[in-house]
Design a protein around this motif. Structure first.
Motif, mmCIF file in Angstrom:
data_model
loop_
_atom_site.group_PDB
_atom_site.id
_atom_site.type_symbol
_atom_site.label_atom_id
_atom_site.label_comp_id
_atom_site.label_asym_id
_atom_site.label_seq_id
_atom_site.Cartn_x
_atom_site.Cartn_y
_atom_site.Cartn_z
ATOM 1 N N ALA A 87 28.370 -22.428 3.328
ATOM 2 C CA ALA A 87 27.146 -22.839 2.643
ATOM 3 C C ALA A 87 26.075 -21.754 2.721
ATOM 4 O O ALA A 87 25.459 -21.402 1.705
ATOM 5 N N LEU A 88 25.851 -21.211 3.913
ATOM 6 C CA LEU A 88 24.795 -20.216 4.083
ATOM 7 C C LEU A 88 25.154 -18.890 3.412
ATOM 8 O O LEU A 88 24.335 -18.285 2.720
ATOM 9 N N ALA A 89 26.389 -18.438 3.615
ATOM 10 C CA ALA A 89 26.770 -17.126 3.089
ATOM 11 C C ALA A 89 26.902 -17.137 1.569
ATOM 12 O O ALA A 89 26.521 -16.166 0.901
ATOM 13 N N HIS A 90 27.430 -18.215 0.990
ATOM 14 C CA HIS A 90 27.567 -18.260 -0.460
ATOM 15 C C HIS A 90 26.214 -18.405 -1.143
ATOM 16 O O HIS A 90 26.024 -17.910 -2.259
ATOM 17 N N ALA A 91 25.267 -19.087 -0.500
ATOM 18 C CA ALA A 91 23.915 -19.124 -1.049
ATOM 19 C C ALA A 91 23.278 -17.744 -0.987
ATOM 20 O O ALA A 91 22.610 -17.305 -1.937
ATOM 21 N N ALA A 92 23.503 -17.029 0.107
ATOM 22 C CA ALA A 92 22.875 -15.715 0.279
ATOM 23 C C ALA A 92 23.440 -14.676 -0.674
ATOM 24 O O ALA A 92 22.705 -13.815 -1.172
ATOM 25 N N VAL A 93 24.753 -14.723 -0.954
ATOM 26 C CA VAL A 93 25.361 -13.682 -1.769
ATOM 27 C C VAL A 93 24.872 -13.731 -3.209
ATOM 28 O O VAL A 93 25.031 -12.765 -3.967
ATOM 29 N N ALA A 94 24.247 -14.844 -3.601
ATOM 30 C CA ALA A 94 23.636 -14.904 -4.930
ATOM 31 C C ALA A 94 22.399 -14.012 -5.008
ATOM 32 O O ALA A 94 21.991 -13.603 -6.097
ATOM 33 N N TRP A 95 21.783 -13.703 -3.860
ATOM 34 C CA TRP A 95 20.558 -12.896 -3.825
ATOM 35 C C TRP A 95 20.755 -11.524 -3.185
ATOM 36 O O TRP A 95 19.999 -10.600 -3.459
ATOM 37 N N VAL A 96 21.753 -11.415 -2.297
ATOM 38 C CA VAL A 96 21.945 -10.202 -1.504
ATOM 39 C C VAL A 96 23.204 -9.492 -1.986
ATOM 40 O O VAL A 96 24.210 -10.152 -2.257
ATOM 41 N N PRO A 97 23.186 -8.157 -2.115
ATOM 42 C CA PRO A 97 24.398 -7.439 -2.524
ATOM 43 C C PRO A 97 25.596 -7.774 -1.635
ATOM 44 O O PRO A 97 25.445 -8.062 -0.442
ATOM 45 N N ALA A 98 26.793 -7.730 -2.235
ATOM 46 C CA ALA A 98 27.997 -8.166 -1.520
ATOM 47 C C ALA A 98 28.252 -7.342 -0.267
ATOM 48 O O ALA A 98 28.688 -7.873 0.757
ATOM 49 N N SER A 105 26.858 -11.328 7.575
ATOM 50 C CA SER A 105 27.601 -12.560 7.834
ATOM 51 C C SER A 105 28.659 -12.357 8.911
ATOM 52 O O SER A 105 29.096 -13.321 9.541
ATOM 53 N N ASN A 106 29.069 -11.118 9.146
ATOM 54 C CA ASN A 106 30.057 -10.814 10.184
ATOM 55 C C ASN A 106 29.423 -10.254 11.459
ATOM 56 O O ASN A 106 30.143 -9.867 12.378
ATOM 57 N N ASP A 149 13.361 -4.693 -0.013
ATOM 58 C CA ASP A 149 12.078 -5.182 -0.503
ATOM 59 C C ASP A 149 11.784 -6.513 0.189
ATOM 60 O O ASP A 149 12.139 -7.584 -0.300
ATOM 61 N N TRP A 150 11.118 -6.436 1.344
ATOM 62 C CA TRP A 150 10.886 -7.630 2.145
ATOM 63 C C TRP A 150 9.861 -8.570 1.519
ATOM 64 O O TRP A 150 9.662 -9.677 2.002
ATOM 65 N N SER A 151 9.194 -8.125 0.458
ATOM 66 C CA SER A 151 8.226 -9.006 -0.209
ATOM 67 C C SER A 151 8.918 -10.004 -1.140
ATOM 68 O O SER A 151 8.286 -10.941 -1.619
ATOM 69 N N ALA A 152 10.215 -9.797 -1.430
ATOM 70 C CA ALA A 152 10.945 -10.714 -2.297
ATOM 71 C C ALA A 152 11.408 -11.906 -1.462
ATOM 72 O O ALA A 152 12.267 -11.749 -0.580
ATOM 73 N N LEU A 156 14.582 -12.133 1.376
ATOM 74 C CA LEU A 156 14.325 -12.357 2.796
ATOM 75 C C LEU A 156 15.052 -13.602 3.279
ATOM 76 O O LEU A 156 15.690 -13.598 4.341
ATOM 77 N N LEU A 157 14.985 -14.687 2.494
ATOM 78 C CA LEU A 157 15.679 -15.915 2.862
ATOM 79 C C LEU A 157 17.185 -15.697 2.930
ATOM 80 O O LEU A 157 17.862 -16.246 3.804
ATOM 81 N N GLY A 158 17.715 -14.882 2.010
ATOM 82 C CA GLY A 158 19.142 -14.587 2.024
ATOM 83 C C GLY A 158 19.567 -13.916 3.321
ATOM 84 O O GLY A 158 20.626 -14.239 3.883
ATOM 85 N N HIS A 159 18.745 -12.989 3.828
ATOM 86 C CA HIS A 159 19.085 -12.330 5.083
ATOM 87 C C HIS A 159 19.018 -13.294 6.261
ATOM 88 O O HIS A 159 19.844 -13.222 7.182
ATOM 89 N N VAL A 160 18.056 -14.227 6.235
ATOM 90 C CA VAL A 160 17.987 -15.246 7.283
ATOM 91 C C VAL A 160 19.233 -16.131 7.237
ATOM 92 O O VAL A 160 19.828 -16.468 8.272
ATOM 93 N N PHE A 161 19.651 -16.519 6.030
ATOM 94 C CA PHE A 161 20.867 -17.320 5.877
ATOM 95 C C PHE A 161 22.079 -16.594 6.467
ATOM 96 O O PHE A 161 22.935 -17.210 7.116
ATOM 97 N N LEU A 162 22.172 -15.286 6.232
ATOM 98 C CA LEU A 162 23.328 -14.530 6.707
ATOM 99 C C LEU A 162 23.364 -14.456 8.231
ATOM 100 O O LEU A 162 24.434 -14.545 8.843
ATOM 101 N N LEU A 163 22.199 -14.284 8.860
ATOM 102 C CA LEU A 163 22.165 -14.303 10.319
ATOM 103 C C LEU A 163 22.551 -15.681 10.843
ATOM 104 O O LEU A 163 23.224 -15.805 11.878
#
Length: 294
Positions: A87-98, A105-106, A149-152, A156-163
């Protein structure tokens, strides 16, 4: 007290997990770029893996009901490593490069070193502290926080999801080592993927299905029927057989695979910092798996 010997079979399983799961992220990113909905892709991946694992075990005559001893591993694997991670990683990959998704995520090392010390009380030799340091620096270099670009807000949320996804994986690794199941990891897979499918169904129903052209469908079939079930089995076998820190550092090689495939297939930039980070990660994995000196 010496560190336990590392078996070659466990390293082969670790390598299988790295290749299959690291290569899944460019494929997933490709499917989402084709229009597939992230929540439905995660659900489809879990559901197809449940069907594939059930079919294989039925043919082998090894379908078993899980018992009480299996519950800690089954619940953590199904709800955290599979449902939570997907759930978290698939949501994040929509915003964060693969490539970056594969990295963070690893990055279970962020969580497994304290878990190994505080929960499992495992001895961590000096060379594995060195390996952990190399792997952590490699993750930082590969992630490239100075270029984000941490202002996006979505980025930013995508990186939090990945952690968070990495944390789900790390907790599962610790639970499986602390409370090993009675069934084998192969025998747990159908139940774990089935549980993950049930957990992923409600969020999928709240989101649109997206578009599903044939490239997206074929990507889902490849991951759901092959990469996810076999890769997850390899992960859990390696987790049981290897010290937690060694397994975690070894899984950091998966980002290198994801980054290289993302560059070759999706055209994501393969810059000097990416190459340096991949080298550090692979170097850390190599140091972690060196045999102990007698």
């Amino acid at each position: 007290m010496t560190a336990p010997r590392i078996q070659p079979a466990a390293l082969l399983q670790l390598a299988g997990a790295v290749v299959l799961l690291g290569g899944s992220w460019p494929v997933t990113r490709y499917a989402l770029l084709q229009g597939a909905g992230p929540a439905w892709f995660a659900l489809g991946r879990a559901g197809l893996s449940a069907l594939a694992a059930t079919a294989v075990l039925t043919l082998l005559g090894r379908m078993r009901w899980p018992g009480r001893r299996d519950l800690p591993a089954l619940l953590s694997l199904g709800l955290l490593q599979l449902a939570g991670f997907f759930a978290l990683a698939h949501a994040a990959v929509a915003w964060v490069p693969a490539g970056r998704t594969a990295i963070l995520s690893n990055a279970t090392l962020i969580w497994t070193v304290p878990l190994s010390l505080l929960v499992l009380h495992e001895r961590i030799p000096a060379r594995r502290w060195l390996a952990a340091g190399l792997g952590a620096v490699g993750v930082v270099v590969l992630t490239g926080p100075w270029s984000i670009d941490w202002s996006a807000p979505n980025l930013l949320l995508g990186h939090v999801f990945l952690l968070g996804a990495a944390g789900c994986w790390a907790v599962t690794m610790a639970v499986v080592r602390r409370w090993p199941p009675g069934l084998t990891m192969l025998e747990l897979l159908p139940w774990a993927f089935g549980l993950a499918s049930l957990a992923l169904l409600p969020p999928a129903l709240l989101h649109g299905t997206g578009a599903w052209p044939w490239p997206a469908v074929l990507s889902l079939l490849g991951i759901g029927l092959v990469a996810a079930p076999i890769g997850t089995w390899c992960v859990m076998q390696a987790t049981v057989a290897l010290p937690l820190v060694v397994a975690s550092i070894g899984f950091l090689a998966a980002p290198a695979v994801g980054v290289l495939l993302s560059a070759a297939w999706l055209g994501e930039a393969l810059t000097p910092d990416v190459l340096a980070g991949a080298g550090l990660v692979l170097g850390g994995a190599a140091v972690a798996t060196l045999p102990a000196r007698t």
